[in-house]
Design a protein around this motif. Structure first.
Motif, PDB file in Angstrom:
ATOM      1  N   GLN A 122      -0.995  -3.004  -7.720  1.00 25.12           N
ATOM      2  CA  GLN A 122      -1.269  -3.170  -6.299  1.00 25.12           C
ATOM      3  C   GLN A 122      -2.199  -4.359  -6.059  1.00 25.12           C
ATOM      4  O   GLN A 122      -1.984  -5.157  -5.143  1.00 25.12           O
ATOM      5  N   ASN A 143       0.827  -1.219   0.000  1.00 21.04           N
ATOM      6  CA  ASN A 143       0.000   0.000   0.000  1.00 21.04           C
ATOM      7  C   ASN A 143       0.855   1.260   0.000  1.00 21.04           C
ATOM      8  O   ASN A 143       0.520   2.246  -0.647  1.00 21.04           O
ATOM      9  N   ASP A 144       1.955   1.236   0.762  1.00 24.16           N
ATOM     10  CA  ASP A 144       2.801   2.422   0.887  1.00 24.16           C
ATOM     11  C   ASP A 144       3.628   2.708  -0.360  1.00 24.16           C
ATOM     12  O   ASP A 144       3.909   3.867  -0.653  1.00 24.16           O
ATOM     13  N   TYR A 145       4.054   1.674  -1.077  1.00 19.60           N
ATOM     14  CA  TYR A 145       5.018   1.870  -2.156  1.00 19.60           C
ATOM     15  C   TYR A 145       4.469   1.633  -3.562  1.00 19.60           C
ATOM     16  O   TYR A 145       5.236   1.679  -4.520  1.00 19.60           O
ATOM     17  N   THR A 146       3.186   1.365  -3.681  1.00 19.90           N
ATOM     18  CA  THR A 146       2.599   1.234  -5.016  1.00 19.90           C
ATOM     19  C   THR A 146       1.384   2.146  -5.118  1.00 19.90           C
ATOM     20  O   THR A 146       0.758   2.474  -4.117  1.00 19.90           O
ATOM     21  N   LYS A 147       1.078   2.524  -6.336  1.00 19.51           N
ATOM     22  CA  LYS A 147      -0.105   3.341  -6.577  1.00 19.51           C
ATOM     23  C   LYS A 147      -1.316   2.413  -6.696  1.00 19.51           C
ATOM     24  O   LYS A 147      -1.198   1.306  -7.215  1.00 19.51           O
ATOM     25  N   PRO A 148      -2.476   2.870  -6.220  1.00 20.91           N
ATOM     26  CA  PRO A 148      -3.672   2.039  -6.389  1.00 20.91           C
ATOM     27  C   PRO A 148      -3.891   1.717  -7.862  1.00 20.91           C
ATOM     28  O   PRO A 148      -3.749   2.572  -8.731  1.00 20.91           O
ATOM     29  N   GLY A 149      -4.186   0.470  -8.136  1.00 22.96           N
ATOM     30  CA  GLY A 149      -4.393   0.049  -9.515  1.00 22.96           C
ATOM     31  C   GLY A 149      -4.101  -1.421  -9.668  1.00 22.96           C
ATOM     32  O   GLY A 149      -4.097  -2.192  -8.696  1.00 22.96           O
TER      33      GLY A 149
END
Length: 147
Positions: free
Chosen positions: A103, A94-100
């Motif tokens: 992830q 969650n912290d290091y990827t963009k929602p999509g």
């Protein structure tokens, strides 16, 4: 003309949803404390009681897992550790990827791997048979009877 709400006007009631992040946070704290107890108990019994580390072998594990108490101790340690670690990895995703898509794929992979390890580990603990019936004698450990 638009109307601006007065300050401190209560918001309309919305459907209450479960706050999964809050429950994940609570789980991490509780499982961490329980894991410390389980792990230090595991280490104490395996390394300090009896002959210590020299006694740990196939027979030691077979004898230990003959007791439902130790089976459940180890399974609880396995479940808590895997879920605890997977939840921590989920937080990192969650912290290091963009929602999509990326992830979702990473979280899905975490779930699949954790579930598979929990199922396989549980099966190993509860189906472990150090002296299987009809096994060749040369493959059996020395503590198994020749019945």
């Amino acid at each position: 003309m638009s109307v601006i709400e007065a300050p401190r006007t209560p918001r309309p009631a919305t459907a209450r949803r479960t706050n999964w992040e809050k429950w994940g946070w609570i789980y991490m704290r509780v499982s961490g404390v329980v894991l410390v107890v389980l792990i230090f108990g595991h280490l104490f019994v395996n390394l300090m009681v009896g002959d210590g580390v020299k006694a740990i072998d196939f027979g030691f594990v077979g004898g230990k897992w003959a007791s439902p108490f130790w089976q459940w101790w180890d399974v609880l340690m396995l479940w808590l550790a895997l879920i605890h670690g997977s939840n921590g990895m989920r937080t990192l995703v969650n912290d290091y990827t963009k929602p999509g898509t990326a992830q979702k794929v990473l979280k899905g992979a975490l779930f699949v791997v954790a579930a598979a390890l929990i199922i396989l580990g549980t099966l190993v603990v509860f189906t472990f048979e150090p002296c299987p019936a009809n096994a060749p004698l040369e493959l059996l450990p020395s503590f198994c009877s020749a019945n």
